[in-house]
Design an enzyme around this catalytic site. Structure first.
Site, PDB file in Angstrom:
ATOM      1  N   GLU A 193       0.829  -1.205   0.000  1.00 34.02           N
ATOM      2  CA  GLU A 193       0.000   0.000   0.000  1.00 34.02           C
ATOM      3  C   GLU A 193       0.863   1.255   0.000  1.00 34.02           C
ATOM      4  O   GLU A 193       0.603   2.206  -0.751  1.00 34.02           O
ATOM      5  CB  GLU A 193      -0.932   0.005   1.208  1.00 34.02           C
ATOM      6  CG  GLU A 193      -1.801   1.246   1.289  1.00 34.02           C
ATOM      7  CD  GLU A 193      -2.753   1.237   2.471  1.00 34.02           C
ATOM      8  OE1 GLU A 193      -3.530   2.210   2.600  1.00 34.02           O
ATOM      9  OE2 GLU A 193      -2.723   0.278   3.262  1.00 34.02           O
TER      10      GLU A 193
ATOM     11  N   GLN B 112      15.674  34.948 -11.567  1.00 39.30           N
ATOM     12  CA  GLN B 112      16.578  34.050 -10.844  1.00 39.30           C
ATOM     13  C   GLN B 112      15.885  33.271  -9.729  1.00 39.30           C
ATOM     14  O   GLN B 112      16.099  32.069  -9.568  1.00 39.30           O
ATOM     15  CB  GLN B 112      17.755  34.835 -10.257  1.00 39.30           C
ATOM     16  CG  GLN B 112      18.801  33.918  -9.634  1.00 39.30           C
ATOM     17  CD  GLN B 112      19.930  34.689  -8.980  1.00 39.30           C
ATOM     18  OE1 GLN B 112      19.712  35.387  -7.991  1.00 39.30           O
ATOM     19  NE2 GLN B 112      21.138  34.578  -9.538  1.00 39.30           N
TER      20      GLN B 112
ATOM     21  N   HIS C  39       2.146  29.917 -10.282  1.00 40.30           N
ATOM     22  CA  HIS C  39       1.023  30.236 -11.165  1.00 40.30           C
ATOM     23  C   HIS C  39       0.340  31.553 -10.772  1.00 40.30           C
ATOM     24  O   HIS C  39      -0.522  32.044 -11.508  1.00 40.30           O
ATOM     25  CB  HIS C  39      -0.028  29.115 -11.137  1.00 40.30           C
ATOM     26  CG  HIS C  39       0.284  27.973 -12.044  1.00 40.30           C
ATOM     27  ND1 HIS C  39       1.263  27.039 -11.766  1.00 40.30           N
ATOM     28  CD2 HIS C  39      -0.254  27.594 -13.235  1.00 40.30           C
ATOM     29  CE1 HIS C  39       1.299  26.133 -12.733  1.00 40.30           C
ATOM     30  NE2 HIS C  39       0.394  26.445 -13.640  1.00 40.30           N
ATOM     31  N   GLY C  40       0.690  32.088  -9.625  1.00 38.20           N
ATOM     32  CA  GLY C  40       0.075  33.332  -9.181  1.00 38.20           C
ATOM     33  C   GLY C  40      -1.426  33.175  -8.975  1.00 38.20           C
ATOM     34  O   GLY C  40      -1.900  32.124  -8.529  1.00 38.20           O
TER      35      GLY C  40
END
Length: 383
Positions: A246, A283, A342-343
């Site tokens: 599992e 960056q 993704h904002g």
């Protein structure tokens, strides 16, 4: 570039092609509808049976694939996870229930249940968790009292995957008053039409919306004694032995989900611009993606090694616990960071990353919580 995976043969990859085609045709177009309904269509199970996706490890005489190779289970699990397909309860059916029945069922029980499990006509579930037990299997209160040629079950189970649709349920119940160590716990298979067996709500969860998850009730439910799985009183040992499988299944899903989230986020970061350039070129974002890609690759390498060890039957309980806790915590970390990248769009349910965020949260809870996994690992170190 990600390291090449070397654990699959051409036969495995051909099976992956079949799984991918099945998911694309029968699963992906229906995901939204199933999420709204709270469960998939039974026809999906029948189609999966026809395609040979159910019971690959079951002997051919019962309609299965006759291949005792966990990697085929892994491939189907990965393809479902990569498609954000949380609804089909195939991993519970194939990865959890089949091993119990293969090892413990009598020839008569196998003849009765295996053909339907392979065709998709019988959907299987396992009922361990109770409202007051969670990861503590030794505190199970459901009882099964022998009465002639029947067991009389009384108790309640909750958070049972496939619980609404299941035709057979492996129920963990106390058959005696054994003291400590899970003594007195047995496994009994309860069939759909058993008098006194009722299903409660299809539970409303924050994620995995298309997967049916139920409460189960047993009120003087009379189950034939011939439905006892294995030996009476050895249920706790059976449960512990199967938890390795599992936890490996959960780890497989976790790594694939993390890879999928990272892949769609990198694509988004190349297309989405801010201040005149792609947001992935900043960056901070570039470094964050580099960190996530590295950690996911490390997890993938470790899990693939664990898969091989499990196939060779050398994977131990502490190592499976390591795989389960590390990959599920990583999955949560990756989808959280990816949603952030993704904002505002990440907060919209129409974007796959938002669903990945909701679906990932339970991974560190079921199959044994992260805290329980660390306890298992810590004890193995001699503490």
């Amino acid at each position: 570039m990600p390291l090449a995976r070397t654990i699959f043969s051409e036969e495995h990859e051909a099976f992956r092609d079949s799984c991918r085609a099945f998911v694309a045709k029968h699963v992906t177009p229906n995901n939204k509808r199933w999420a709204e309904a709270g469960q998939v269509d039974r026809e999906l199970w029948l189609e999966a049976g026809q395609q040979g996706l159910l019971g690959t490890a079951i002997d051919e005489e019962y309609g299965g694939g006759g291949v005792k190779d966990f990697r085929f289970n892994v491939i189907l699990d990965e393809e479902l996870a990569a498609a954000h397909a949380a609804g089909p309860g195939f991993p519970v059916h194939n990865d959890l229930i089949v091993p119990y029945l293969e090892r413990l069922a009598t020839p008569e029980q196998k003849k009765r249940w295996f053909p339907g499990m392979c065709s998709g006509e019988l959907i299987a579930a396992i009922a361990m968790t109770e409202p007051g037990t969670g990861s503590d299997l030794q505190s199970i209160r459901t009882t099964a009292v022998r009465d002639g040629d029947h067991y009389v079950l009384n108790g309640q189970k909750t958070f049972i995957s496939n619980g609404i649709m299941a035709d057979i349920v492996i129920v963990a119940a106390k058959t005696s008053n054994g003291e400590g160590g899970g003594e007195g716990l047995s496994l009994i298979v309860v069939e759909r039409d058993t008098p006194g067996f009722e299903r409660g709500r299809n539970l409303d969860k924050i994620g995995l919306k298309a997967q049916d998850t139920a409460e189960l009730y047993f009120t003087d439910a009379r189950v034939p004694a011939e439905n006892l799985l294995g030996e009476e009183g050895k249920g706790f040992i059976y449960l512990v032995q199967n938890l390795v499988r599992e936890r490996m299944t959960i780890a497989v899903v976790a790594v694939t989900a993390a890879e999928t989230a990272l892949e769609l986020t990198m694509k988004y970061c190349k297309e989405r611009t801010a201040f005149g350039k792609p947001i992935g070129s900043f960056q901070h974002n570039r470094f964050l993606l580099a960190e996530l890609a590295t950690e996911v690759q490390i997890a993938r390498t470790f899990v693939d090694r664990c898969i091989v060890d499990h196939v060779e039957e050398t994977l131990d309980i502490p190592t499976a616990a390591m795989a389960k806790w590390w990959t599920t915590e990583l999955q949560n970390k990756v989808v959280d960071r990816c949603l952030q990248l993704h904002g505002g769009y990440g907060f919209m349910t129409e974007y796959p990353i938002s669903q990945a965020f909701l679906d990932s949260r339970v991974q560190t809870i079921y199959g044994g919580t992260t805290e329980i996994m660390k306890e298992i690992i810590g004890r193995s170190l001699g503490f």
